[in-house]
Design a protein around this motif. Structure first.
Motif, PDB file in Angstrom:
ATOM      1  N   ASP A   4      33.541  42.314  38.343  1.00 20.06           N
ATOM      2  CA  ASP A   4      34.942  42.483  38.756  1.00 20.06           C
ATOM      3  C   ASP A   4      35.809  41.420  38.078  1.00 20.06           C
ATOM      4  O   ASP A   4      36.425  40.583  38.729  1.00 20.06           O
ATOM      5  N   LEU A   5      35.861  41.467  36.745  1.00 21.48           N
ATOM      6  CA  LEU A   5      36.502  40.399  35.977  1.00 21.48           C
ATOM      7  C   LEU A   5      37.864  40.817  35.433  1.00 21.48           C
ATOM      8  O   LEU A   5      38.068  41.972  35.058  1.00 21.48           O
ATOM      9  N   THR A   6      38.782  39.853  35.393  1.00 13.31           N
ATOM     10  CA  THR A   6      40.086  40.042  34.753  1.00 13.31           C
ATOM     11  C   THR A   6      40.327  38.877  33.803  1.00 13.31           C
ATOM     12  O   THR A   6      39.709  37.817  33.933  1.00 13.31           O
ATOM     13  N   PHE A   7      41.267  39.040  32.849  1.00 12.96           N
ATOM     14  CA  PHE A   7      41.397  38.062  31.766  1.00 12.96           C
ATOM     15  C   PHE A   7      42.849  37.708  31.446  1.00 12.96           C
ATOM     16  O   PHE A   7      43.197  37.478  30.292  1.00 12.96           O
ATOM     17  N   GLN A   8      43.700  37.616  32.463  1.00 10.67           N
ATOM     18  CA  GLN A   8      45.107  37.341  32.203  1.00 10.67           C
ATOM     19  C   GLN A   8      45.321  35.948  31.612  1.00 10.67           C
ATOM     20  O   GLN A   8      46.150  35.758  30.724  1.00 10.67           O
TER      21      GLN A   8
END
Length: 450
Positions: A153-157
Motif C-alpha cells: 500500500d505504497l505512495t510516492f508523493q
C-alpha cells in the motif's frame, strides 16, 4: 470457531519453546519458505499468547532470529502480530534464504541444518550440507529491486516532489516502471518501500558523552518516511546541532571556522545511505562522540576493487538504480568525487573497514582560533564567539506538509522528533497565519498549503 491445519508450509505452536531456532532455519532452507503461528495449538485451535506476555514474547522471537540462527537472516524473516478470535497470535513469515542456514548452537552439522518434509524437520546429511554450502557461495547479492516489499500500500508523493524540484519530468502511468519500483512479477519492491511516503525504516543519530560508547546521552530517530527526506533531515539535524561555527572579527576582517567540514560530512552520509547493503536489513547510522562523529553503513569494498581504486573514487554502486535516483534528486557523489573529497580533507585514516561495515570517521576541531594570533595590530578588537542555528520547527512542519499532504499528527511528531505539544503549537501558528488549512475529516483528510 476458526481452525488451522499444520502442513508443510504452516507450523503451529501453542507456546514459544526451544524448537523455534530449528523451525526457522528449516524454512529458510526449504523451497517456498513457510509460516509459524505462535498461539495456535497442534489441532488448530487459537489459544492466544498468555495475557500480558505479547511484548515479551515478540522480543524473545526477535532474539532467536538475530542470535540463534546463522548466517544473518533478518531480510527473509518478518514477524508480526494479529488478533484472531480476540486473541493475540504471533506470525513469523519466512522466505527461502540464499545461503545455508543453521542453528548457532549446533553449527553446520546434521543436528543444526534441516529442511521441511511434510510437517517434519528433516536433518540434512553431511553431503547435503557440503553441497548447499558450496552452492551458496556463488549466489550474487540480493537485488533490492527484486526483493518484494512486505507492504504493497505504497505512495510516492514525496519522491515525486524531489524529482519535480530537480526538473525530472515523468508520466504518472510510467513513473513506477521507469524508476523500477516493482519486481519483475509486478509487486512493489524493497527499494519502493524505502522511497515510499510511509515506511518503517528508522535512521538513528546516537550521542555519547565520551570518546566511546560507555556513557550514552540520547538517540534521535528519523524515519517512517521517504528515505530521501529522512536522510536529509538527519543531515540537517547533525549540522545544526553539532557543527558549531566560530567567528573571529578583526578590523575590516571576518573569519569563520566550523567544528567539522560540512561537504565531507554530507558526501560521507549520502554515500552511506545509497551504498548501504539495504538487502541485509541494516540501516546506516550516525554516532556522535565527544571528539568526532562516525557514519556507519553495512558493506565493504566491492569485490575485485582495491583500496587504491576506492580512494581514487572508482564508482561501483551497490544499489545501481537507487544510486541513479539519488543523483537525479541532487544527492550523492557526482563523477565519483565523494570519497576523494573526504580523503583530501581528512586523509585515508577517515575510513575504517571491517568484514561487514564501513565507518567514516570525521574528527571535531573545537579549538576555534586558539592557535591563530590574528591581527597583532588590533588584539583587543579580536572577538571569538560561537553560534548555533536553532531549528525552525514551524517551517519544517510547513515543508513536510507541502511534500506529503496526508500526514497525521503522529507522523509529524515521529519524523521531526518533536513532542505533541510542540507539534500542536506550531501547527496552530501556521493555521493562524493562514499558511495551512485542513480539509476533510480527521482520519481521511489532508493538509492544504498556501
Amino acid at each position: 470457531m476458526l481452525r488451522f491445519d499444520e502442513t508443510d508450509k504452516y507450523e503451529l505452536k501453542e507456546i514459544l519453546n526451544d524448537a523455534l531456532p530449528k523451525e526457522i532455519e528449516t524454512y529458510l532452507n526449504t523451497e517456498g519458505g513457510g509460516h509459524i503461528y505462535i498461539g495456535v495449538n497442534k489441532i488448530g485451535e487459537v489459544v492466544g499468547i498468555t495475557k500480558g506476555k505479547l511484548d515479551e514474547t515478540m522480543l524473545k522471537v526477535g532474539d532467536v532470529i538475530t542470535d540463534q540462527v546463522l548466517p544473518k537472516c533478518t531480510e527473509y524473516v518478518h514477524v508480526h502480530h494479529e488478533v484472531i478470535e480476540n486473541k493475540d497470535v504471533i506470525i513469523i513469515d519466512i522466505k527461502r534464504g540464499n545461503k545455508l542456514y543453521y542453528q548457532k548452537k549446533y553449527g553446520m552439522t546434521p543436528k543444526g541444518c534441516h529442511y521441511r518434509v511434510g510437517t517434519k524437520c528433516q536433518e540434512m546429511t553431511p553431503e547435503e550440507i557440503e553441497k548447499r554450502f558450496i552452492a551458496s557461495l556463488n549466489i550474487p547479492e540480493p537485488d533490492i529491486c527484486e526483493m518484494e516489499s512486505h507492504r504493497q500500500d505504497l505512495t510516492f508523493q514525496i519522491l515525486k516532489n524531489y524529482l519535480i524540484t530537480h526538473n525530472y519530468h515523468f508520466n504518472d502511468k510510467t513513473f513506477e516502471t521507469n524508476l523500477r519500483l516493482r519486481t519483475s512479477s509486478g509487486k512493489y519492491n524493497y527499494m519502493a518501500f524505502m522511497l515510499a511516503d510511509k515506511n518503517d525504516i528508522v535512521i538513528n543519530v546516537a550521542t555519547f558523552a565520551t570518546t566511546d560508547k560507555s556513557k550514552y546521552l540520547k538517540r534521535d530517530e528519523f524515519g517512517g518516511v521517504c528515505l530521501l527526506y529522512a536522510m536529509e533531515k538527519a543531515k540537517d539535524y547533525v549540522e545544526s546541532s553539532y557543527n558549531q561555527t566560530f567567528i573571529k572579527l578583526g578590523e575590516g576582517s571576518r573569519k569563520e571556522k566550523k567544528v567539522f567540514n560540512n561537504e565531507a560530512f554530507e558526501q560521507a552520509w549520502y554515500n552511506a545511505c545509497v551504498h548501504n547493503k539495504w538487502s541485509e536489513s541494516n540501516n546506516p547510522g550516525i554516532y556522535i562522540y565527544s571528539d568526532r562523529l562516525e557514519i556507519e553503513s553495512r558493506g565493504s569494498i566491492p569485490a575485485r576493487m582495491s583500496k587504491e581504486d576506492f580512494y581514487r573514487g572508482v564508482s561501483n554502486p551497490v544499489n545501481k538504480k537507487l544510486f541513479d535516483i539519488f543523483k537525479t534528486c541532487g544527492f550523492g557523489e557526482e563523477s565519483g568525487h565523494g570519497v576523494p573529497t573526504i580523503v583530501s580533507i581528512y586523509g585515508e585514516k577517515a575510513y575504517r573497514f571491517t568484514e561487514s561495515y564501513i565507518n567514516v570517521i570525521i574528527p571535531f576541531d573545537k579549538s576555534g582560533f586558539d592557535n591563530d594570533d590574528g591581527d597583532a595590530k588590533h588584539p583587543r578588537n579580536i572577538q571569538e564567539t560561537s553560534k548555533k542555528h536553532p531549528r525552525n520547527i514551524q517551517e519544517e512542519i510547513y515543508e513536510l506538509m507541502k511534500s506529503n499532504q496526508t500526514l497525521t499528527m503522529k507522523d509529524i511528531m515521529k519524523i521531526l522528533n518533536i513532542s505533541e505539544g510542540s507539534a500542536r503549537h506550531n501547527i496552530k501558528k501556521l493555521k493562524d497565519e493562514g499558511r495551512i488549512e485542513h480539509k476533510g475529516s480527521t482520519k481521511s483528510g489532508y493538509w492544504k498549503t498556501k
